[in-house]
Write a protein that holds these residues in place. Sequence first.
Motif, PDB file in Angstrom:
ATOM      1  N   ILE A 105       6.032   9.836   1.284  1.00 30.42           N
ATOM      2  CA  ILE A 105       5.168   8.721   0.938  1.00 30.42           C
ATOM      3  C   ILE A 105       5.451   7.593   1.919  1.00 30.42           C
ATOM      4  O   ILE A 105       6.548   7.491   2.470  1.00 30.42           O
TER       5      ILE A 105
ATOM      6  N   GLU B 225       1.956   3.280  -8.791  1.00 27.95           N
ATOM      7  CA  GLU B 225       1.805   4.545  -8.084  1.00 27.95           C
ATOM      8  C   GLU B 225       3.109   4.959  -7.405  1.00 27.95           C
ATOM      9  O   GLU B 225       3.490   6.137  -7.398  1.00 27.95           O
TER      10      GLU B 225
ATOM     11  N   ARG C  11       0.920   5.360   0.344  1.00 28.31           N
ATOM     12  CA  ARG C  11       0.086   6.452   0.833  1.00 28.31           C
ATOM     13  C   ARG C  11       0.863   7.769   0.742  1.00 28.31           C
ATOM     14  O   ARG C  11       2.075   7.792   0.620  1.00 28.31           O
ATOM     15  N   GLY C  12       0.112   8.863   0.817  1.00 26.86           N
ATOM     16  CA  GLY C  12       0.732  10.177   0.828  1.00 26.86           C
ATOM     17  C   GLY C  12       1.018  10.716  -0.562  1.00 26.86           C
ATOM     18  O   GLY C  12       1.868  11.587  -0.737  1.00 26.86           O
TER      19      GLY C  12
ATOM     20  N   THR D 299       3.725   0.278   2.681  1.00 26.84           N
ATOM     21  CA  THR D 299       3.493  -0.789   3.650  1.00 26.84           C
ATOM     22  C   THR D 299       3.286  -2.111   2.920  1.00 26.84           C
ATOM     23  O   THR D 299       2.612  -2.159   1.896  1.00 26.84           O
TER      24      THR D 299
ATOM     25  N   SER E 130      -0.554  -0.395  -6.957  1.00 27.40           N
ATOM     26  CA  SER E 130       0.226   0.352  -5.976  1.00 27.40           C
ATOM     27  C   SER E 130       1.691   0.504  -6.365  1.00 27.40           C
ATOM     28  O   SER E 130       2.312   1.540  -6.087  1.00 27.40           O
TER      29      SER E 130
ATOM     30  N   THR F 161       0.857  -1.173   0.000  1.00 29.70           N
ATOM     31  CA  THR F 161       0.000   0.000   0.000  1.00 29.70           C
ATOM     32  C   THR F 161       0.896   1.227   0.000  1.00 29.70           C
ATOM     33  O   THR F 161       1.838   1.312   0.801  1.00 29.70           O
TER      34      THR F 161
END
Length: 532
Positions: free
Chosen positions: A318, A237, A8-9, A321, A234, A6
């Motif tokens: 970022i 990304e 994020r940010g 995980t 992900s 995952t």
Amino acid sequence: MSLGITVRGLDIPDSVRAPLTEDDVAARLVGKDATLWGPDAESESAIRLGWLDLPASSRELVSQLADLRAELTGEGLDRVVLCGMGGSSLAPEVICRTAGVPLVVLDTTDPGQVAAAMADLDRTVVVVSSKSGGTVETDSQRRAFVQAFADAGLDEKEIGRRFVVVTDPGSPLSETAAAMGARAVFLADPNVGGRYSALSAFGLVPSALAGADVGTLLDEAEELAGTLAQPDNSALELGVAMGAAFRAGRDKLALADGGSGIVGFGDWAEQLIAESTGKQGRGILPVVLESVDAPGASGSDVLLAVVGPDAPATEPAIGVTGPLGAQFLGWEYATAVAGRVLGINPFDQPNVTESKENTQRILSEGLPDERPAATIGAIEVYGSGGVLDGVDLSSHDGVVLAVDALLASIPPRGYLAVMAYLDREKDATAENLRAALARRAEKAVTFGWGPRFLHSTGQYHKGGPQVGAYLQLTGAIAQDLPVPDQAYSFATLQAAQAGGDRKALADRDRPVLHLHLTDRAAGLGQLLSALT
């Protein structure tokens, strides 16, 4: 923790994301489309995308390695030493440290560290890993172990059975393995480059023999692999975030652990990113941090990447995980995507051979006769690239003045690389220099053990943007060790590698400060005390 990763940010402009979506990059990458990085990269890319298959194709190794481990331990051979460099050593080290199983990683030419690895020979099996089979460090280590086993009273056949070899088909090492009667030889997929080989035989063989659960590692990667053709996966990304940050002027990627449970991941990711992107005068410089709030975690040219669930301590940042197997595959995929955004070939390393060639020249011609500009306590001071011009080295603060002159030579948006040709076990305090110098410089500072960084950030130093300044550390040798059947010793090889790299940097007119420690412990203590 769920499988997959995952990210994020993220705050990515459409100008970066949209072209990748329109060009169907996610699906084309999974389909091994070698045209993704342009016509100049196509021939190389066509033979370097086998890593995408590894979560499935490496599955057959799991039972083979379990059987081999049982065979070895049944004979009392429960201590595994890995002789390998770069992509052959970094992933197994992360896998085993994370799993909490012992693996002796020998990726150095320091004679003290090599000698220490040759302890407990009665229970030792040696894994020799090299794609090319011609890596001078690994070949030298293999020769030293053969001699050590012979000195311990083993005959030729018994010596051969203490070796497990991982290499590419048809390499010189595969021929050597056959000639010496190695217990097992694992031929890896030649369509996988070294830094993308974490889930291949190079990553799995030493890890499994040391006791790590490599089957679970492949499970974790395979779960992510099933998503990688999707346009919003992900890993894509993550790659887009790295590329977008670069385009926005944030070309330093600060890597920190945030409660991931993975040990040493930054060192593996450092090689992957630096060697893949640092070329043609551009690149993303990975900076491995001690913690999420260590010096270097922020700056106008920095993107912080936190591996694990902890919230980043600064912005922009970022978080990534996921379990280790997914992290390996996800970062490999992301780096390939970032290469597309940067407009470079992420699968070649055009400048890596330069320092190697310089080393071979020094070994054949002899070490250069260099005189220190000054000797201060336990430190001899040398400089090139004009770094010591106008510096008064006569005072007791001469070393600090020399270091400050080096820091002053770092251009805007530049960086300092600390390169320690020392014993990373006995001289481990050298790593504390990174944070101390980052506080002092207020610029990006990296730390690498020589010669292993030559197979990692060494490519970026020569092929990336020429905005680096370099602090090289060498040290006196307490006891040398011969390289059997060669005209040089490990100390000479180590000195030649340091000298060869200095020449490669000097040829680019980069500022280099070389500090030679006439007494390693005293010299490191003196340097750390002066800078902290």
